[in-house]
Design a protein around this motif. Structure first.
Motif, PDB file in Angstrom:
ATOM      1  N   GLN A 131      14.240  25.965  74.413  1.00  0.00           N
ATOM      2  CA  GLN A 131      13.205  25.608  73.450  1.00  0.00           C
ATOM      3  C   GLN A 131      12.822  24.132  73.531  1.00  0.00           C
ATOM      4  OE1 GLN A 131      14.474  27.506  69.905  1.00  0.00           O
ATOM      5  NE2 GLN A 131      12.409  27.810  69.152  1.00  0.00           N
ATOM      6  N   THR A 163      11.295  35.298  75.972  1.00  0.00           N
ATOM      7  CA  THR A 163      12.729  35.470  76.043  1.00  0.00           C
ATOM      8  C   THR A 163      13.117  36.213  77.325  1.00  0.00           C
ATOM      9  OG1 THR A 163      14.647  36.293  74.826  1.00  0.00           O
ATOM     10  CG2 THR A 163      12.705  37.656  74.787  1.00  0.00           C
ATOM     11  N   ARG A 168      15.106  31.447  74.382  1.00  0.00           N
ATOM     12  CA  ARG A 168      13.842  31.313  73.664  1.00  0.00           C
ATOM     13  C   ARG A 168      13.034  30.185  74.266  1.00  0.00           C
ATOM     14  NH1 ARG A 168      13.931  31.810  67.236  1.00  0.00           N
ATOM     15  NH2 ARG A 168      14.814  33.808  67.800  1.00  0.00           N
ATOM     16  N   GLU A 207      14.608  40.335  70.394  1.00  0.00           N
ATOM     17  CA  GLU A 207      14.085  39.026  70.761  1.00  0.00           C
ATOM     18  C   GLU A 207      12.735  39.170  71.478  1.00  0.00           C
ATOM     19  OE1 GLU A 207      15.437  36.386  69.513  1.00  0.00           O
ATOM     20  OE2 GLU A 207      14.204  34.941  70.597  1.00  0.00           O
TER      21      GLU A 207
END
Lengths: 373, 333
Positions: free
Chosen positions: B96, B249, B157, A106
């Motif tokens: 997000q 992240t 994220r 990630e």
């Protein structure tokens, strides 16, 4: 390394000059391929890089292909920030392709997306990355684990107490594998998991964990464990010498094959399984990368995985001393043949750390691409 | 009859160097830049420069925080864990779909958690009077554990707008862009220059130089030390913010390997490990040197295993330089 490459290039040029093809050394396309690896404390990774070097030399030697592959290898123990710097350095060097085994999939996503956007072919091996323009070349880790879990459950006749010794908790590969194991075990209500512990993918830790299990849990019928720990686990059982050996899922490594043979001396009935998790996945990734560099298009239908950008490489083969009729989750059967004696002979000359391997052939790699019309 | 030679009057250059030990590091940095530039043509182009500096920002923040603690005579071995913990908080809270307000709240929560961690360190060192090295080593496990509790595996994220803003060079006009990290570094240098004019800086140096003497002259030694741990944790949190924006992240182990390099950068930058002397500009230079070593090894086609070796040699050299200078001085007298 560098010397070896020059030799490879020279050999390829010589061959090309003598071949009937129209290619001369001048026509060779030179591709620079960067390798990014963030963990060197493992023989598996060392073998991965060696296989990449071997296949790069083989491809450069092939006069038909007319390519010359120059490798730039960035391999050191580092964290996500360090691997990001590896990737940036490769991009700044102007490599044509990057093959990365990501430490943190990630955390590298954005940098790899940037690289792909800049026109670099980006292949992630061993772990899937959800990145635009990235192609993952991996084995299906869940399926890898299901094969040995199914073998264990079937061998036990669907009854008994088993322990699970897993890798790094929280590592994506371990998570996928344990999910696979749980899926299989859910079909066998007679099997009870009486212990579950992490062996940290380390032989010594695996041995310790198994010793503790043997001391604290009576009558363990079976052990499901993974590569990197199985030799330690079996060693612990040999040392404890219980009256009845539990069934153990093994690992596809030279050391385990030899240990298995030595156990047979006192326990002729002993058997096991070793599902190959190929370090050659890096070299398979290189074959895919070269196809992309040559302008071939991936057959969209072959792309799968959670992010739709993965090419699953089949699990190459399974180490067994008895034939095993494997049934997957869809009920499809495949007969996995016994091969222990041949493998024992093959690894005789190889070091203990050698992992049984498999690499995509040129034809198998080409099968992922749209055939040239 | 013996003649006692008068103490040598040092040249102005010698004085400048002994007052600003980071100038030696600056020379080393310039050499590094020249070598790196020779090996990498595009090193100073905006894209590569932006990327290189961006990946160094978390380490720069950590080293700056560490500098305060070291100057005051301590050491903070928990900075990496504080970074992991606050990185985890930011990655979990800034989803997000997060709005600007939610992102701001997340940053405030991370800062509060970071400062709480720093306060715990300060409490151990100044109230319980424990050794800094033991205290912060122990608390590092607490913070690392909290990080794993908040974010068991790498993930999260951030919104792409946010990461793109931080990752890309700042476009000042159609034709002119500058790495955002260069602006941040400039601000940090200005921050130090301003701080140098305050009494806090005098107290800080007095505490590290001779705590007893400082105490008798009215410096609140405990309060100064406590403040350095707060500052260290604050900068570790800023480092986490830089890391989170850079990678988009979180990773609960992000800072695991970052603590010792922060101490190394401080030493490389000319700050005395025994305390009482130092400079955050030097520490920034220290981080840049360590980062460029990696680039030089990469672009010089040297094997990667050379890197720890070179790192070690440079650290030994950095530790030895003050001793060698002292030795030469004594021999000359």
């Amino acid at each position: 390394m560098r010397k070896k490459l020059l030799l490879a290039a020279a050999a390829a040029a010589t061959l090309a000059a003598f071949s009937f093809g129209t290619l001369s050394a001048q026509d060779e396309q030179v591709f620079t391929v960067g390798i990014s690896n963030s963990f060197v404390g493992s023989e598996w990774r060392t073998q991965m890089i060696q296989e990449i070097e071997n296949v790069a030399a083989e491809l450069s030697d092939d006069p038909e292909l007319g390519v010359d592959i120059e490798l730039v290898i960035e391999s050191e123990d580092t964290d996500a920030a360090g691997q990001e710097q590896q990737i940036q350095n490769l991009v700044n060097r102007g490599v044509d392709a990057i093959i990365v085994n990501p430490g943190d999939a990630e955390a590298l996503r954005l940098s790899l997306e940037d690289a792909a956007a800049a026109g670099v072919v980006v292949i992630s091996v061993d772990q899937e990355i959800d990145g635009e323009g990235v192609v993952n070349v991996v084995i299906d880790q869940a399926e890898w684990a299901r094969i040995s879990a199914r073998w264990l459950a079937e061998k036990l006749g669907g009854e008994g107490d088993i322990v699970l010794i897993e890798g790094f908790v929280g590592h994506p590969a371990n998570t996928a594998r344990m999910t696979g194991v749980e899926e299989v075990l859910a079909e066998y209500p007679g099997i009870n998991v009486v212990g579950r512990e992490s062996g940290m993918w380390d032989q010594a830790t695996g041995q310790q964990v198994m010793s503790d299990f043997l001391a604290s849990i009576p009558n363990i019928d079976g052990v499901w464990t993974q590569d990197g720990m199985a030799s330690g686990v079996l060693q612990a059982i040999v040392t404890a010498a219980p009256e009845e050996f539990p069934l153990v899922t093994g690992e596809a490594r030279a050391s385990y094959v030899r240990l298995w043979e030595s156990v047979l001396a006192d326990n002729p009935d002993f058997t096991g399984i070793g599902v190959v998790n190929p370090p050659g996945i890096g070299a398979s990734g290189l074959r895919v990368a070269v196809n992309l560099l040559l302008g071939n298009t991936i057959d969209e239908e072959q792309l799968a995985g959670p992010y739709g950008n993965t090419l699953y490489v089949p699990i190459p083969w399974v180490l067994l001393s008895e034939d095993f009729n494997y049934v997957n989750m869809d009920g499809e059967e495949s007969l996995l043949p016994a091969n222990f004696d041949e493998v024992l002979e093959e690894v005789a000359e190889l070091p203990d750390s050698y992992t049984l391997d498999g690499i995509l052939t040129a034809e198998e790699a080409a099968a992922y691409f749209v055939p040239a019309s | 009859m013996t003649t006692i030679s008068a103490p040598k009057t040092r040249s102005p250059i010698g004085r400048t160097f002994s007052r600003n030990p980071f100038l030696l590091s600056l020379i080393l940095l310039i050499i590094m830049i020249v070598i790196n530039r020779a090996l990498q043509d595009n090193m100073l182009e905006i894209g590569p420069l932006n990327g290189t500096l961006r990946t160094m920002m978390p380490a720069i923040f950590l080293a700056i925080g560490q500098t305060f603690v070291v100057i005051a005579g301590g050491v903070d071995l928990s900075v990496g864990s504080i970074l992991s913990m606050t990185n985890a908080i930011l990655a979990v809270m800034i989803t997000q779909e997060a709005t600007a307000d939610q992102a701001l709240v997340a940053i405030l929560v991370a800062l509060a958690a970071g400062l709480g961690a720093g306060a715990l360190n300060g409490f151990g060192v100044t109230v319980l009077r424990l050794q800094p090295i033991v205290t912060t080593y122990a608390t590092s496990f607490i913070f690392a554990g909290i990080a794993l509790r908040i974010l068991p595996e790498p993930g999260g994220r951030l919104p792409r707008d946010l990461t793109s803003f931080y990752r890309n060079p700042l476009q000042l006009s159609e034709s002119f862009a500058i790495p955002l990290s260069l602006i941040l570094i400039t601000l940090l240098v200005i921050f130090w220059l301003v701080l140098s004019r305050t009494r806090f800086k005098q107290f800080l140096f007095a505490t590290g130089g001779n705590a007893d003497a400082a105490y008798t002259t009215g410096v609140r030694v405990s309060r100064v030390k406590f403040t350095t741990y707060l500052l260290s944790a604050l900068f570790a949190t800023l480092g986490a913010l830089a890391l989170t924006l850079g990678t988009g992240t979180g990773n609960p182990r992000a800072g695991e390997l970052m603590t010792l390099p922060s101490v190394v950068a401080v030493v490389l930058g000319g700050t005395r490990l025994a305390g009482g002397q130092g400079n955050i500009i030097g520490s920034i230079i220290g981080v840049l040197i360590l980062g460029l070593i990696g680039n030089i090894i990469s672009f010089g086609d040297l094997d990667s295993w050379v890197r720890p070796l070179v790192d070690a040699l440079i650290i030994i050299a950095a530790l030895a330089i003050p001793g060698v200078i002292g030795l030469v001085r004594r021999l000359n007298q």
